[in-house]
Write a protein that holds these residues in place. Structure first.
Motif, PDB file in Angstrom:
ATOM      1  N   THR A   1     136.853  85.943  62.524  1.00  0.00           N
ATOM      2  CA  THR A   1     138.195  85.597  62.980  1.00  0.00           C
ATOM      3  C   THR A   1     138.161  84.304  63.797  1.00  0.00           C
ATOM      4  OG1 THR A   1     138.830  87.932  62.962  1.00  0.00           O
ATOM      5  CG2 THR A   1     140.227  86.434  64.244  1.00  0.00           C
ATOM      6  N   GLY A   2     137.139  84.141  64.615  1.00  0.00           N
ATOM      7  CA  GLY A   2     136.994  82.903  65.385  1.00  0.00           C
ATOM      8  C   GLY A   2     136.799  81.693  64.488  1.00  0.00           C
ATOM      9  N   TYR A   3     135.985  81.851  63.447  1.00  0.00           N
ATOM     10  CA  TYR A   3     135.779  80.756  62.489  1.00  0.00           C
ATOM     11  C   TYR A   3     137.096  80.403  61.801  1.00  0.00           C
ATOM     12  CZ  TYR A   3     134.389  78.402  58.187  1.00  0.00           C
ATOM     13  OH  TYR A   3     134.287  77.522  57.138  1.00  0.00           O
ATOM     14  N   LEU A   4     137.843  81.424  61.393  1.00  0.00           N
ATOM     15  CA  LEU A   4     139.135  81.168  60.747  1.00  0.00           C
ATOM     16  C   LEU A   4     140.096  80.484  61.712  1.00  0.00           C
ATOM     17  CD1 LEU A   4     139.454  84.513  58.761  1.00  0.00           C
ATOM     18  CD2 LEU A   4     138.945  82.246  57.826  1.00  0.00           C
ATOM     19  N   ALA A   5     140.074  80.885  62.978  1.00  0.00           N
ATOM     20  CA  ALA A   5     140.923  80.216  63.981  1.00  0.00           C
ATOM     21  C   ALA A   5     140.539  78.744  64.114  1.00  0.00           C
ATOM     22  CB  ALA A   5     140.809  80.927  65.323  1.00  0.00           C
ATOM     23  N   ASP A   6     139.238  78.458  64.063  1.00  0.00           N
ATOM     24  CA  ASP A   6     138.795  77.058  64.121  1.00  0.00           C
ATOM     25  C   ASP A   6     139.309  76.267  62.919  1.00  0.00           C
ATOM     26  OD1 ASP A   6     137.441  77.633  66.471  1.00  0.00           O
ATOM     27  OD2 ASP A   6     135.459  77.722  65.503  1.00  0.00           O
ATOM     28  N   LEU A   7     139.211  76.870  61.732  1.00  0.00           N
ATOM     29  CA  LEU A   7     139.724  76.195  60.529  1.00  0.00           C
ATOM     30  C   LEU A   7     141.224  75.946  60.652  1.00  0.00           C
ATOM     31  CD1 LEU A   7     137.901  78.042  57.588  1.00  0.00           C
ATOM     32  CD2 LEU A   7     137.414  75.760  58.499  1.00  0.00           C
ATOM     33  N   LEU A   8     141.941  76.936  61.143  1.00  0.00           N
ATOM     34  CA  LEU A   8     143.392  76.817  61.295  1.00  0.00           C
ATOM     35  C   LEU A   8     143.751  75.761  62.348  1.00  0.00           C
ATOM     36  CD1 LEU A   8     144.144  80.605  61.053  1.00  0.00           C
ATOM     37  CD2 LEU A   8     144.989  78.879  59.439  1.00  0.00           C
ATOM     38  N   THR A   9     142.978  75.697  63.408  1.00  0.00           N
ATOM     39  CA  THR A   9     143.198  74.666  64.440  1.00  0.00           C
ATOM     40  C   THR A   9     143.007  73.283  63.836  1.00  0.00           C
ATOM     41  OG1 THR A   9     142.498  76.157  66.214  1.00  0.00           O
ATOM     42  CG2 THR A   9     142.392  73.782  66.663  1.00  0.00           C
TER      43      THR A   9
ATOM     44  N   ALA B   1     144.829  83.769  62.642  1.00  0.00           N
ATOM     45  CA  ALA B   1     143.443  84.089  62.260  1.00  0.00           C
ATOM     46  C   ALA B   1     143.226  85.581  61.981  1.00  0.00           C
ATOM     47  CB  ALA B   1     142.469  83.574  63.313  1.00  0.00           C
ATOM     48  N   PRO B   2     143.729  86.495  62.800  1.00  0.00           N
ATOM     49  CA  PRO B   2     143.545  87.914  62.463  1.00  0.00           C
ATOM     50  C   PRO B   2     144.237  88.309  61.156  1.00  0.00           C
ATOM     51  CG  PRO B   2     144.159  87.680  64.773  1.00  0.00           C
ATOM     52  CD  PRO B   2     144.316  86.324  64.122  1.00  0.00           C
ATOM     53  N   ARG B   3     145.331  87.663  60.838  1.00  0.00           N
ATOM     54  CA  ARG B   3     146.016  87.930  59.568  1.00  0.00           C
ATOM     55  C   ARG B   3     145.159  87.462  58.398  1.00  0.00           C
ATOM     56  NH1 ARG B   3     151.274  85.529  62.319  1.00  0.00           N
ATOM     57  NH2 ARG B   3     151.954  87.404  63.398  1.00  0.00           N
ATOM     58  N   MET B   4     144.521  86.317  58.585  1.00  0.00           N
ATOM     59  CA  MET B   4     143.624  85.803  57.547  1.00  0.00           C
ATOM     60  C   MET B   4     142.417  86.730  57.386  1.00  0.00           C
ATOM     61  SD  MET B   4     144.835  82.837  56.318  1.00  0.00           S
ATOM     62  CE  MET B   4     143.448  81.824  55.840  1.00  0.00           C
ATOM     63  N   THR B   5     141.899  87.245  58.493  1.00  0.00           N
ATOM     64  CA  THR B   5     140.779  88.187  58.421  1.00  0.00           C
ATOM     65  C   THR B   5     141.191  89.440  57.662  1.00  0.00           C
ATOM     66  OG1 THR B   5     139.865  87.362  60.504  1.00  0.00           O
ATOM     67  CG2 THR B   5     139.116  89.526  59.785  1.00  0.00           C
ATOM     68  N   LEU B   6     142.402  89.895  57.904  1.00  0.00           N
ATOM     69  CA  LEU B   6     142.912  91.056  57.169  1.00  0.00           C
ATOM     70  C   LEU B   6     142.965  90.764  55.673  1.00  0.00           C
ATOM     71  CD1 LEU B   6     144.126  93.927  57.376  1.00  0.00           C
ATOM     72  CD2 LEU B   6     146.354  92.828  57.585  1.00  0.00           C
ATOM     73  N   LEU B   7     143.374  89.568  55.298  1.00  0.00           N
ATOM     74  CA  LEU B   7     143.391  89.189  53.887  1.00  0.00           C
ATOM     75  C   LEU B   7     141.975  89.108  53.313  1.00  0.00           C
ATOM     76  CD1 LEU B   7     146.158  86.430  53.823  1.00  0.00           C
ATOM     77  CD2 LEU B   7     146.272  88.732  52.824  1.00  0.00           C
ATOM     78  N   VAL B   8     141.045  88.576  54.086  1.00  0.00           N
ATOM     79  CA  VAL B   8     139.647  88.513  53.644  1.00  0.00           C
ATOM     80  C   VAL B   8     139.116  89.923  53.407  1.00  0.00           C
ATOM     81  CG1 VAL B   8     137.290  87.969  54.403  1.00  0.00           C
ATOM     82  CG2 VAL B   8     139.116  86.267  54.672  1.00  0.00           C
ATOM     83  N   ASP B   9     139.306  90.795  54.394  1.00  0.00           N
ATOM     84  CA  ASP B   9     138.803  92.171  54.264  1.00  0.00           C
ATOM     85  C   ASP B   9     139.468  92.911  53.109  1.00  0.00           C
ATOM     86  OD1 ASP B   9     137.081  91.783  56.385  1.00  0.00           O
ATOM     87  OD2 ASP B   9     138.273  92.935  57.823  1.00  0.00           O
ATOM     88  N   GLY B  10     140.749  92.729  52.958  1.00  0.00           N
ATOM     89  CA  GLY B  10     141.451  93.367  51.846  1.00  0.00           C
ATOM     90  C   GLY B  10     140.973  92.856  50.503  1.00  0.00           C
TER      91      GLY B  10
END
Length: 184
Positions: A129-137, A148-157
């Motif tokens: 989630t932190g890595y995704l937040a960095d990408l989004l930043t 970022a947590p929404r993206m993590t949810l999509l990754v996990d799903g």
């Protein structure tokens, strides 16, 4: 030789745990397949739980490095890099030995949130989630900490769906959903 034995134990345990599950694989099997003696095992890992934690910690670093490298190799501009995660996942989902996410699998097996294995798996997801937040930043997203947590949810799903369907198509679907979320 001690480091070599340790690495053989980690390699063997990781392969077997990922393919068959942590609970399903016993120490005797790991010893037999690694060619390492019991005394050497216990010198490096006093318990099976210690071996499990070492495997998870090593895999965490390797997997996150793989993802960073896979996103970087795509050469996408910063605004598209969060979506490149799903392209990397699609590639991973197509591998013959794909068996989902070792950390999701661990969370299922070590359902007690107080267990050390569960904690290591949870930390992996937090780092993702932190890595995704960095990408989004870097992409200029207006609220990367919320997205970022929404993206993590999509990754996990996508991971679970790819395993269930035995197809990398879930990554493309998750990428489409991410595009809509990022555009809103």
């Amino acid at each position: 030789m001690a480091r070599n034995a340790r690495e053989r134990l980690l390699d063997t345990a990781e392969r077997l745990f990922y393919a068959e599950g942590i609970r399903a694989v016993g120490i005797d099997r790991i010893l037999a397949e690694s060619g390492v003696g019991k005394a050497s095992l216990y010198r490096h890992f006093p318990t099976k739980d210690d071996l499990v934690l070492a495997v998870l910690r090593r895999r965490d670093g390797e997997w996150r490095q793989w993802l960073r490298d896979a996103v970087d190799e795509r050469g996408a501009p910063p605004a598209r890099r969060p979506l490149a995660v799903f392209d990397a996942l699609a590639e991973r989902f197509a591998w013959a030995d794909f068996r989902g996410c070792a950390f999701i699998n661990t969370i299922v097996e070590a359902a007690d949130p107080g267990s050390p294995a569960h904690a290591v798996a949870d930390e992996h997801k937090r780092r993702l989630t932190g890595y995704l937040a960095d990408l989004l930043t870097d992409a200029g997203h207006s609220d990367p900490q919320a997205m970022a947590p929404r993206m993590t949810l999509l990754v996990d799903g996508a991971i679970v769906t790819a395993l269930r369907e035995r197809s990398p198509a879930a990554a493309k679907v998750a990428k489409g959903i991410a595009e809509v979320l990022l555009a809103s």
